[in-house]
Design an enzyme around this catalytic site. Structure first.
Site, PDB file in Angstrom:
ATOM      1  CD  GLU A 296      27.466 -83.236 -62.037  1.00  0.00           C
ATOM      2  OE1 GLU A 296      26.618 -83.698 -61.232  1.00  0.00           O
ATOM      3  OE2 GLU A 296      28.654 -83.075 -61.734  1.00  0.00           O
TER       4      GLU A 296
ATOM      5  CB  THR B   4      26.518 -81.585 -46.026  1.00  0.00           C
ATOM      6  OG1 THR B   4      27.050 -82.491 -46.997  1.00  0.00           O
ATOM      7  CG2 THR B   4      27.514 -81.402 -44.915  1.00  0.00           C
TER       8      THR B   4
ATOM      9  CG  HIS C 110      28.695 -83.169 -54.332  1.00  0.00           C
ATOM     10  ND1 HIS C 110      29.251 -83.389 -55.558  1.00  0.00           N
ATOM     11  CD2 HIS C 110      27.358 -83.300 -54.510  1.00  0.00           C
ATOM     12  CE1 HIS C 110      28.292 -83.646 -56.442  1.00  0.00           C
ATOM     13  NE2 HIS C 110      27.128 -83.596 -55.837  1.00  0.00           N
ATOM     14  N   GLY C 111      29.344 -81.592 -50.247  1.00  0.00           N
ATOM     15  CA  GLY C 111      29.906 -81.793 -48.911  1.00  0.00           C
ATOM     16  C   GLY C 111      30.241 -80.494 -48.202  1.00  0.00           C
TER      17      GLY C 111
ATOM     18  CG  HIS D 219      24.175 -82.325 -57.927  1.00  0.00           C
ATOM     19  ND1 HIS D 219      24.168 -83.648 -57.536  1.00  0.00           N
ATOM     20  CD2 HIS D 219      23.340 -82.246 -58.983  1.00  0.00           C
ATOM     21  CE1 HIS D 219      23.365 -84.336 -58.332  1.00  0.00           C
ATOM     22  NE2 HIS D 219      22.847 -83.504 -59.224  1.00  0.00           N
ATOM     23  N   GLY D 220      25.084 -80.113 -54.380  1.00  0.00           N
ATOM     24  CA  GLY D 220      25.930 -79.539 -53.336  1.00  0.00           C
ATOM     25  C   GLY D 220      25.368 -78.255 -52.767  1.00  0.00           C
TER      26      GLY D 220
ATOM     27  CG  ASN E  51      20.634 -82.706 -55.751  1.00  0.00           C
ATOM     28  OD1 ASN E  51      19.557 -82.366 -56.218  1.00  0.00           O
ATOM     29  ND2 ASN E  51      21.335 -83.702 -56.251  1.00  0.00           N
TER      30      ASN E  51
ATOM     31  CG  ASP F 204      21.582 -87.776 -55.690  1.00  0.00           C
ATOM     32  OD1 ASP F 204      21.675 -87.096 -56.729  1.00  0.00           O
ATOM     33  OD2 ASP F 204      22.097 -87.446 -54.600  1.00  0.00           O
ATOM     34  CG  HIS F 205      25.379 -88.465 -57.533  1.00  0.00           C
ATOM     35  ND1 HIS F 205      26.142 -87.723 -58.409  1.00  0.00           N
ATOM     36  CD2 HIS F 205      25.002 -87.614 -56.543  1.00  0.00           C
ATOM     37  CE1 HIS F 205      26.231 -86.472 -57.954  1.00  0.00           C
ATOM     38  NE2 HIS F 205      25.528 -86.379 -56.840  1.00  0.00           N
TER      39      HIS F 205
HETATM   40  P1  13P Z   1      25.467 -81.520 -50.132  1.00  0.00           P
HETATM   41  O1  13P Z   1      25.653 -82.642 -49.169  1.00  0.00           O
HETATM   42  O2  13P Z   1      26.723 -80.725 -50.323  1.00  0.00           O
HETATM   43  O3  13P Z   1      24.301 -80.666 -49.810  1.00  0.00           O
HETATM   44  O4  13P Z   1      25.201 -82.182 -51.570  1.00  0.00           O
HETATM   45  C1  13P Z   1      24.116 -83.049 -51.735  1.00  0.00           C
HETATM   46  C2  13P Z   1      24.050 -83.502 -53.150  1.00  0.00           C
HETATM   47  O5  13P Z   1      24.411 -82.790 -54.062  1.00  0.00           O
HETATM   48  C3  13P Z   1      23.500 -84.843 -53.407  1.00  0.00           C
HETATM   49  O6  13P Z   1      23.535 -85.159 -54.756  1.00  0.00           O
END
Ligand code: 13P
Length: 289
Positions: A136, A239, A184-185, A214-215, A236, A84-85
């Site tokens: 991305e 959190t 994200h987050g 993502h997120g 993805n 990831d990333h």
């Molecule tokens: P979240 O923590 O917002 O679910 O995002 C996770 C993510 O995108 C990891 O690449």
């Protein structure tokens, strides 16, 4: 069974459901992800980020990846082990040498031309090693404004649909992560993001490869379920799983401090697993293994 991500995502795209990519920071969370997948008869993707400290030592990375692959291999459902990333070429090379089954290169904060150049180089190397690549286009930033103000994270920028075809043709990338109002987050309290479904429709119509969101956390079940039906094949999530796990572990501790202390990790992992199972149903991947 250990598989490459394209095996999972091409089927998901065809059948219009989404597959959860679980943020896995420890061996226990790998177990939670695979247990959830086996229980729900769903494919699953283990998302591992080499940036975090817990796997920063080379020997730890080697052992961690060995365990992840071995656990996946013994599973009765399809499991992919995805970087990831990945931030740069060196990280991608590390990931390839450690036996990931796919990699993400994230050059989304760079200019369009730099993003193309870096992604193209990574795709060339990863494909030579037999691995598919996610990149991305546009930029998925952080949901929480304070992170942005601290300048720690880049601001979100939506994917420009006019660039999608060109980007895929020039890079030959296998999966495309898009920015359509997601972040994200954790979001600020009571905020559900506005997902731009018109933009998603436009992108999905012209994109020949599986799309990634993502997120996933805090995005809202209806938004996520709709996005999967409209062409998002991989989501993805990190959190929300952590929040569910913390709640479960804390509740166990409040109920009985002695037992709660001893069972803290077990409760945390169970909370993680239950939340993954929940999302498998929301994304429609249950029964698809
Ligand atoms: P979240 O923590 O917002 O679910 O995002 C996770 C993510 O995108 C990891 O690449």
């Amino acid at each position: 069974m250990l598989v490459k991500m394209d095996e999972i995502l091409i089927k998901a795209r065809r059948e219009k459901y989404g597959v959860i990519a679980v943020s896995c920071f420890s061996l226990e969370l790998i177990k939670a992800a695979i247990n959830a997948a086996e229980k729900k008869r769903s494919p699953v993707i283990l998302n591992i980020n080499l940036k975090y400290d817990f796997v920063s030592e080379e020997e730890d990375v080697e052992l961690f990846l060995y365990m992840a692959r071995e656990r996946a291999r013994r599973s009765s459902v399809p499991v992919a082990v995805n970087l990831d990333h990945g931030q740069d070429y060196r990280t991608i090379m590390r990931a390839i040498s450690h036996g990931f089954t796919s990699v993400m290169i994230d050059a989304s904060a760079k200019s369009y031309h730099e993003n193309i150049a870096i992604t193209k180089e990574v795709v060339h190397t990863a494909h030579a090693a037999g691995l598919p690549v996610e990149a991305e286009l546009g930029c998925v930033g952080m949901a929480d404004e304070t992170f942005r103000l601290e300048n720690k994270y880049t601001k979100s920028a939506k994917t420009d649909p006019a660039l999608v075809k060109d980007f895929i043709e020039k890079t030959n990338v296998d999966f495309l992560a898009v920015s359509i109002g997601n972040a994200h987050g954790p979001y600020a309290k009571n905020i559900t993001p506005h997902i731009d479904f018109e933009l998603l429709t436009e992108i999905a119509e012209i994109t020949p490869v599986p799309l990634v969101l993502h997120g996933g956390s805090g995005t809202g079940d209806d938004n996520l379920s709709k996005a999967c039906k409209m062409g998002i094949s991989k989501i993805n999530v990190g959190t929300d799983l952590m929040e569910a796990a913390i709640c479960k572990a804390n509740a166990g501790y409040q109920e009985n401090q002695n037992k709660g202390r001893i069972n803290f990790l077990t409760n945390y992992v169970t909370g993680y697993q239950e939340s993954i199972e929940y999302y498998m149903e929301v994304f429609g991947s249950d029964g698809k293994a």
